[in-house]
Design an enzyme around this catalytic site. Structure first.
Site, short mmCIF file in Angstrom:
data_model
loop_
_atom_site.label_atom_id
_atom_site.label_comp_id
_atom_site.label_asym_id
_atom_site.label_seq_id
_atom_site.Cartn_x
_atom_site.Cartn_y
_atom_site.Cartn_z
CG HIS A 1 50.94 40.11 40.89
ND1 HIS A 1 51.94 39.18 41.03
CD2 HIS A 1 49.86 39.43 40.41
CE1 HIS A 1 51.50 37.99 40.64
NE2 HIS A 1 50.24 38.11 40.26
CG HIS B 1 48.49 33.46 42.67
ND1 HIS B 1 48.92 34.65 43.21
CD2 HIS B 1 48.57 33.61 41.33
CE1 HIS B 1 49.26 35.47 42.23
NE2 HIS B 1 49.04 34.88 41.08
CG HIS C 1 45.04 37.59 38.45
ND1 HIS C 1 44.94 36.64 39.44
CD2 HIS C 1 46.36 37.95 38.41
CE1 HIS C 1 46.14 36.42 39.98
NE2 HIS C 1 47.02 37.22 39.37
CG HIS D 1 48.54 31.30 35.60
ND1 HIS D 1 48.99 30.94 36.87
CD2 HIS D 1 48.69 32.64 35.53
CE1 HIS D 1 49.39 32.02 37.52
NE2 HIS D 1 49.22 33.06 36.74
CG HIS E 1 53.51 33.58 35.64
ND1 HIS E 1 53.88 34.85 36.01
CD2 HIS E 1 52.15 33.57 35.63
CE1 HIS E 1 52.79 35.59 36.20
NE2 HIS E 1 51.73 34.83 35.99
CG PHE F 1 53.43 34.61 42.81
CD1 PHE F 1 52.93 34.51 41.53
CD2 PHE F 1 53.04 33.67 43.75
CE1 PHE F 1 52.05 33.49 41.18
CE2 PHE F 1 52.17 32.65 43.43
CZ PHE F 1 51.68 32.55 42.13
CG HIS G 1 47.42 37.33 34.56
ND1 HIS G 1 46.64 36.49 35.33
CD2 HIS G 1 48.70 37.12 34.94
CE1 HIS G 1 47.40 35.82 36.17
NE2 HIS G 1 48.66 36.18 35.94
#
Length: 593
Positions: free
Chosen positions: A187, A208, A217, A339, A343, A361, A374
């Site tokens: 990632h 992204h 993903h 989403h 996070h 990230f 996810h």
């Protein structure tokens, strides 16, 4: 362990009379993919046994000699015969064809200097470089179906199994491609500028804020799940999904909370541990809502992302992103909300400098909860496809987008977006959980003529702006009083374009239609159209990123009684990071369903 040695390649160069040209890629013998360009291009092939500067990402390469690894050309064309035939003459037919983002030259993965300066990072944040032949992955057939369960209903037997699998993964040598640190590095590398686009060393690969979000993903979770199953010799093992779209699953799942469990991660916001209800509209601070109010807003947020703002493929999945173009053209509806807010809500912004782990990230993959978050995001894609009638992209430049992973047998494999469109074909499904958000459409609120009655200026008189305060403008509508047939054919879309945001900041603003100049009330009202959320990361080439957000208008304009209005009143309300966000323009477009 499988191995792959990178041998000196042959190169294919594109050349033309122009001072600039783009690399040529091939995904099938009958299909030539080339990035958009105006001038006629020719292909020439050169093989050199020894070339110390044979990098496909060499920033010093002239625009007229973009290098392409011969291995990739041959894989697509089925041999040198195809190259020879295509190399002999002009390729005018390729002038307006986009090039899919190609799986990166992983040997060129660099230290992600685009992570925060004080980031807790060891090594290079790059997965191991394959030293064996990279194969095109073939999804196994005939095996048992893996069933992903809602985390809040997981049995103790299941939890024990998951803990055993993750313990085994964490006990592997950290350099092993299956180890937990290396899974997290995937990632980091794909999302924090560790890789460059093939042939364009100044453009990074970012999965992204574009149409790559869902396929990347899905493959990422697919192999993570298969590896865990392999480690405990259980081919039926499947990940749990964090069921935040159902009120029964709106807290961090208890299975991840025990400090003695391999599922635990210390870097979570201590203010939001169970029984705290997740805020799917999270803007960086607690909003003082009751649990009942949060649940109601959460259900509306999912409805809005899945239905109101998911009416077309582009709205739901994100903007086109192809080779030679800058990253982050625009996020899809679910990627934006919920989403990204989830996070940031989970990440520890209290005790960690950058919201680690989930809130950034580079570190998100270090938290086992990331994979269950996810899994539910992926479940949203399945629901959109199979219940709401959503259609995936048919563009070759999406279908042929490719990524590199290690499979459960340690084999480095290349995978394509076109092969992950059907979760059942991939051997996994989701255990049923009810969808209360389907009945959570905001109540209509008539605002007919609100824009005409407002003293707000037109958008062209105000923008571009720095979004350090609430901004309200009128936006003209190219079409009014559209028929039912017209609306079924096209979605009216509010485009907020040229959103430039500081890469290392969490930024969030909300969008309201025909509301007051200082909008109040909850996120469950009809005037609230959605918002923009940016998770901190950086690009090596810049301290800012430029992107866009698109919001569906068909349903909101009906609910507001504004279908016949010539203008719509749009309010942008910064919630956090407003001073680091600039916006170029707002306009209305129409997107084919």
């Amino acid at each position: 362990m499988a191995s792959f040695t990178l041998s000196p390649p042959c190169f294919a160069f594109s050349s033309s009379s122009s001072s600039s040209s783009s690399p040529l890629f091939f995904s099938a013998p009958s299909q030539l993919l080339a990035h958009k360009k105006r001038n006629q291009t020719r292909l020439r092939v050169s093989c050199k046994a020894n070339n110390p500067n044979n990098s496909t990402d060499d920033a010093a390469a002239s625009p007229g000699s973009r290098i392409i690894d011969r291995r990739n050309v041959l894989l697509g064309l089925g041999g040198l015969y195809g190259v020879a035939n295509l190399a002999g003459g002009p390729i005018a037919s390729a002038a307006d064809v986009d090039v899919a983002i190609h799986y990166p030259n992983v040997s060129k993965c660099h230290y992600p200097s685009d992570v925060p300066a004080n980031a807790d990072i060891t090594g290079t944040c790059c997965p191991p470089v394959p030293t064996d032949t990279v194969l095109d992955y073939q999804i196994p057939t005939g095996g048992p179906m893996r069933k992903r369960v809602p985390a809040q209903f997981a049995t103790q037997e299941y939890i024990n199994k998951y803990e055993a699998a993750l313990t085994a993964m964490k006990n592997l040598d950290p350099s092993h491609p299956h180890s937990f640190p290396q899974q997290a590095n995937i990632h980091c590398a794909y999302c924090n500028g560790g890789y460059q686009q093939f042939g364009f060393p100044t453009e990074e690969i970012q999965v992204h804020n574009s149409w790559l979000f869902f396929p990347f993903h899905r493959w990422y979770l697919y192999f993570y799940e298969k590896i865990l199953g392999k480690l405990i010799n259980d081919p039926t093992f499947a990940l749990p999904y964090w069921n935040w779209d159902n009120q029964s699953g709106m807290t961090m799942p208890n299975m991840f909370m025990s400090t003695t469990s391999s599922l635990y991660d210390a870097n979570r916001n201590p203010n939001y541990l169970p029984p705290a209800i997740v805020d799917l509209n999270y803007a960086g601070k607690d909003r003082g809502l009751s649990d009942e109010e949060l649940i109601a807003e959460n259900l509306v947020a999912v409805y809005r992302s899945m239905v109101t703002n998911g009416g077309t493929t582009e709205l739901f999945m994100g903007k086109k992103y192809v080779t030679g173009t800058p990253p982050s053209p625009g996020q899809g509806s679910v990627e934006g909300i919920p989403h990204t807010p989830v996070h940031r809500w989970v990440g520890d912004s209290v005790d960690q400098p950058n919201g680690e782990d989930m809130g950034n990230f580079y570190s998100a993959g270090r938290d086992p909860l990331f994979y269950s978050h996810h899994a539910n995001v992926d479940r949203m894609w399945v629901i959109w496809q199979k219940l709401l009638g959503g259609k995936d992209f048919t563009d070759d430049s999406w279908l042929n987008a490719s990524f590199l992973f290690y499979d459960e047998n340690e084999q480095p494999v290349r995978v394509y977006a076109k092969d992950c469109m059907d979760n059942i074909a991939m051997g996994y499904d989701y255990e049923y959980s009810s969808l209360p958000w389907l009945k959570s459409k905001p109540s209509p609120s008539k605002t007919t003529g609100a824009a005409a009655a407002s003293n707000a200026p037109f958008v062209t008189d105000v923008f571009p702006v720095t979004l350090d305060k609430v901004v309200q403008v009128k936006v003209s509508r190219p079409k009014t009083s559209r028929t039912k047939a017209e609306k079924e054919k096209e979605e009216e879309v509010l485009v907020i374009d040229g959103i430039e945001v500081a890469m290392d900041q969490y930024a969030r603003f909300d969008v309201y239609l025909n509301d007051s100049d200082q909008p109040d009330g909850g996120k469950d009202k009809a005037q609230y159209a959605g918002g923009f959320a940016h998770l901190p990361h950086k690009q090596e080439s810049s301290s800012t990123t430029k992107t866009s957000v698109r919001l569906g208008l068909n349903e909101p304009l009906e609910d507001l009684g504004a279908e016949d209005d010539d203008t719509v009143l749009v309010t942008l309300a910064p919630q956090v990071g407003g001073g680091v966000v600039d916006v170029d323009s707002i306009r209305i477009e129409y997107s084919t369903r």
